[in-house]
Design a protein around this motif. Sequence first.
Motif, PDB file in Angstrom:
ATOM      1  N   THR A 141     -66.763  60.818 -30.488  1.00 43.81           N
ATOM      2  CA  THR A 141     -66.115  61.249 -29.251  1.00 43.81           C
ATOM      3  C   THR A 141     -66.276  60.200 -28.155  1.00 43.81           C
ATOM      4  N   LEU A 142     -67.398  59.498 -28.168  1.00 42.38           N
ATOM      5  CA  LEU A 142     -67.694  58.541 -27.106  1.00 42.38           C
ATOM      6  C   LEU A 142     -67.000  57.195 -27.291  1.00 42.38           C
ATOM      7  N   VAL A 143     -66.393  56.963 -28.444  1.00 38.09           N
ATOM      8  CA  VAL A 143     -65.726  55.676 -28.675  1.00 38.09           C
ATOM      9  C   VAL A 143     -64.693  55.393 -27.599  1.00 38.09           C
ATOM     10  N   GLY A 144     -63.981  56.436 -27.179  1.00 43.81           N
ATOM     11  CA  GLY A 144     -62.941  56.259 -26.159  1.00 43.81           C
ATOM     12  C   GLY A 144     -63.453  56.211 -24.745  1.00 43.81           C
ATOM     13  N   LYS A 145     -64.767  56.224 -24.557  1.00 46.01           N
ATOM     14  CA  LYS A 145     -65.399  56.160 -23.240  1.00 46.01           C
ATOM     15  C   LYS A 145     -64.839  57.210 -22.268  1.00 46.01           C
ATOM     16  N   PRO A 146     -64.917  58.486 -22.666  1.00 45.38           N
ATOM     17  CA  PRO A 146     -64.391  59.553 -21.802  1.00 45.38           C
ATOM     18  C   PRO A 146     -65.254  59.761 -20.565  1.00 45.38           C
TER      19      PRO A 146
ATOM     20  N   THR B 218     -68.338  56.224 -44.561  1.00 54.60           N
ATOM     21  CA  THR B 218     -69.692  56.041 -44.049  1.00 54.60           C
ATOM     22  C   THR B 218     -69.703  56.339 -42.553  1.00 54.60           C
ATOM     23  N   GLY B 219     -70.889  56.418 -41.982  1.00 48.05           N
ATOM     24  CA  GLY B 219     -70.976  56.631 -40.543  1.00 48.05           C
ATOM     25  C   GLY B 219     -70.291  55.521 -39.770  1.00 48.05           C
ATOM     26  N   GLU B 220     -70.518  54.281 -40.193  1.00 51.18           N
ATOM     27  CA  GLU B 220     -69.898  53.141 -39.527  1.00 51.18           C
ATOM     28  C   GLU B 220     -68.385  53.170 -39.667  1.00 51.18           C
ATOM     29  N   GLU B 221     -67.889  53.548 -40.843  1.00 48.16           N
ATOM     30  CA  GLU B 221     -66.442  53.597 -41.061  1.00 48.16           C
ATOM     31  C   GLU B 221     -65.799  54.684 -40.212  1.00 48.16           C
ATOM     32  N   ASN B 222     -66.478  55.807 -40.041  1.00 48.07           N
ATOM     33  CA  ASN B 222     -65.955  56.855 -39.162  1.00 48.07           C
ATOM     34  C   ASN B 222     -65.788  56.333 -37.740  1.00 48.07           C
ATOM     35  N   LEU B 223     -66.766  55.603 -37.265  1.00 47.44           N
ATOM     36  CA  LEU B 223     -66.698  55.065 -35.915  1.00 47.44           C
ATOM     37  C   LEU B 223     -65.625  53.982 -35.798  1.00 47.44           C
ATOM     38  N   ARG B 224     -65.505  53.154 -36.831  1.00 43.22           N
ATOM     39  CA  ARG B 224     -64.459  52.116 -36.814  1.00 43.22           C
ATOM     40  C   ARG B 224     -63.065  52.739 -36.802  1.00 43.22           C
ATOM     41  N   LEU B 225     -62.921  53.839 -37.533  1.00 47.07           N
ATOM     42  CA  LEU B 225     -61.638  54.536 -37.542  1.00 47.07           C
ATOM     43  C   LEU B 225     -61.277  54.999 -36.136  1.00 47.07           C
ATOM     44  N   MET B 226     -62.255  55.567 -35.424  1.00 42.70           N
ATOM     45  CA  MET B 226     -61.996  56.007 -34.057  1.00 42.70           C
ATOM     46  C   MET B 226     -61.684  54.823 -33.158  1.00 42.70           C
ATOM     47  N   ALA B 227     -62.360  53.701 -33.378  1.00 46.02           N
ATOM     48  CA  ALA B 227     -62.079  52.510 -32.577  1.00 46.02           C
ATOM     49  C   ALA B 227     -60.647  52.033 -32.793  1.00 46.02           C
ATOM     50  N   ASP B 228     -60.188  52.092 -34.040  1.00 47.64           N
ATOM     51  CA  ASP B 228     -58.806  51.709 -34.333  1.00 47.64           C
ATOM     52  C   ASP B 228     -57.820  52.667 -33.665  1.00 47.64           C
ATOM     53  N   LEU B 229     -58.128  53.958 -33.711  1.00 47.67           N
ATOM     54  CA  LEU B 229     -57.236  54.949 -33.096  1.00 47.67           C
ATOM     55  C   LEU B 229     -57.145  54.758 -31.587  1.00 47.67           C
ATOM     56  N   HIS B 230     -58.215  54.224 -31.000  1.00 45.52           N
ATOM     57  CA  HIS B 230     -58.214  53.963 -29.553  1.00 45.52           C
ATOM     58  C   HIS B 230     -57.726  52.553 -29.232  1.00 45.52           C
TER      59      HIS B 230
ATOM     60  N   LEU C  95     -58.875  49.628 -29.899  1.00 41.49           N
ATOM     61  CA  LEU C  95     -59.859  48.656 -29.449  1.00 41.49           C
ATOM     62  C   LEU C  95     -59.726  47.388 -30.296  1.00 41.49           C
ATOM     63  N   GLY C  96     -59.813  46.253 -29.653  1.00 41.69           N
ATOM     64  CA  GLY C  96     -59.716  44.989 -30.369  1.00 41.69           C
ATOM     65  C   GLY C  96     -60.882  44.810 -31.338  1.00 41.69           C
ATOM     66  N   GLY C  97     -60.740  43.864 -32.265  1.00 37.44           N
ATOM     67  CA  GLY C  97     -61.759  43.667 -33.284  1.00 37.44           C
ATOM     68  C   GLY C  97     -63.147  43.459 -32.726  1.00 37.44           C
ATOM     69  N   ARG C  98     -63.290  42.516 -31.779  1.00 32.57           N
ATOM     70  CA  ARG C  98     -64.606  42.235 -31.215  1.00 32.57           C
ATOM     71  C   ARG C  98     -65.120  43.412 -30.399  1.00 32.57           C
ATOM     72  N   GLU C  99     -64.254  43.961 -29.542  1.00 34.86           N
ATOM     73  CA  GLU C  99     -64.675  45.096 -28.717  1.00 34.86           C
ATOM     74  C   GLU C  99     -65.036  46.289 -29.585  1.00 34.86           C
ATOM     75  N   GLY C 100     -64.210  46.539 -30.614  1.00 29.83           N
ATOM     76  CA  GLY C 100     -64.475  47.657 -31.503  1.00 29.83           C
ATOM     77  C   GLY C 100     -65.818  47.525 -32.191  1.00 29.83           C
ATOM     78  N   LYS C 101     -66.126  46.326 -32.675  1.00 27.82           N
ATOM     79  CA  LYS C 101     -67.415  46.107 -33.344  1.00 27.82           C
ATOM     80  C   LYS C 101     -68.579  46.322 -32.393  1.00 27.82           C
ATOM     81  N   GLN C 102     -68.413  45.866 -31.149  1.00 31.89           N
ATOM     82  CA  GLN C 102     -69.479  46.043 -30.156  1.00 31.89           C
ATOM     83  C   GLN C 102     -69.700  47.508 -29.840  1.00 31.89           C
ATOM     84  N   VAL C 103     -68.612  48.251 -29.686  1.00 32.48           N
ATOM     85  CA  VAL C 103     -68.721  49.677 -29.372  1.00 32.48           C
ATOM     86  C   VAL C 103     -69.382  50.427 -30.527  1.00 32.48           C
ATOM     87  N   VAL C 104     -68.953  50.138 -31.755  1.00 30.51           N
ATOM     88  CA  VAL C 104     -69.515  50.808 -32.928  1.00 30.51           C
ATOM     89  C   VAL C 104     -71.001  50.498 -33.067  1.00 30.51           C
TER      90      VAL C 104
END
Length: 314
Positions: free
Chosen positions: A150-155, A94-106, A108-117
Amino acid sequence: MTESAIVAHGLRKTYGDKTVLAGIDLDVRAGSVFSLLGPNGAGKTTTVNVLTTLAKADGGTVRVAGHDIATETRAVRSAIGVTGQFASVDDLLTGEENLRLMADLHHLGGREGKQVVAGLLERFDLVEAATKQAATYSGGMRRKLDLAMTLVGKPRIIFLDEPTTGLDPRSRRTMWDIVRELVADGMTIFLTTQYLEEADQLADRIAVLDQGRLVAEGTAAELKRKVPGSHVRLRFADVVALGAAARVVTGSTPDDEALALRVPGDGGVRSLRALLNRLDEHSIEVEEFSVHTPDLDDVFLALTGHAGTEVTAP
């Protein structure tokens, strides 16, 4: 702005006996949109690959976000984001799962990752589609999701390689708005595109690459003034005023039916002011005027000898 986000000097790249980049120089200012144009095979994609550390240069020096791409590769990669010509989303997620995957690759902690997504889903208007498989997304939604990933990593610097290829006009303009918002937030955008209108709309500076060499660089307005055909069109109240203006302004072409006078020029403010002052000195009143300059398609054709549809390069 004085800070440079990307600086390249004498950048060279060859494949076998073919020279793809023949010693180009680039200076991309932080917080701006820089667009690289060129016909097929000009070397645009190779340039992006080198700047993003996906390919090694054969000569020259490059600093991205203040880091040398040859000796500080990891630091460069942590500062940039890359959105390629084709969306890199996973259709089975899903769109959300794609973003969560990127958060994991970067990492990002659970709370931070959820906020970013959650923030990115909101920003890109993907909240309602968040739980749907990416395979069901339209082309515009896929491109938005790809950029959001692309923006998950805050480039600090984002490379966009033909971000609107294949999109309908509405989706393309939505992407333009997103790019403008990113720059307003302080990001730097390095854009390659096959749409000259896109570069005209978005880019602070444009470089034209042809056969591995930069043949021109400047703002859209500066590039347009390099091509003959710029002129000012003056309209007058009657034939008497038109005739008087035609006698005063040498090289002009009158149109009696339209009560208009075409005056060749560079389209610049200084020449326009001089023209109007000259008419004023002779007490000739102008009803209205308009400045006409060649578009980027004309510039592209004049500089490269190719039509203005480009893009995938070596």
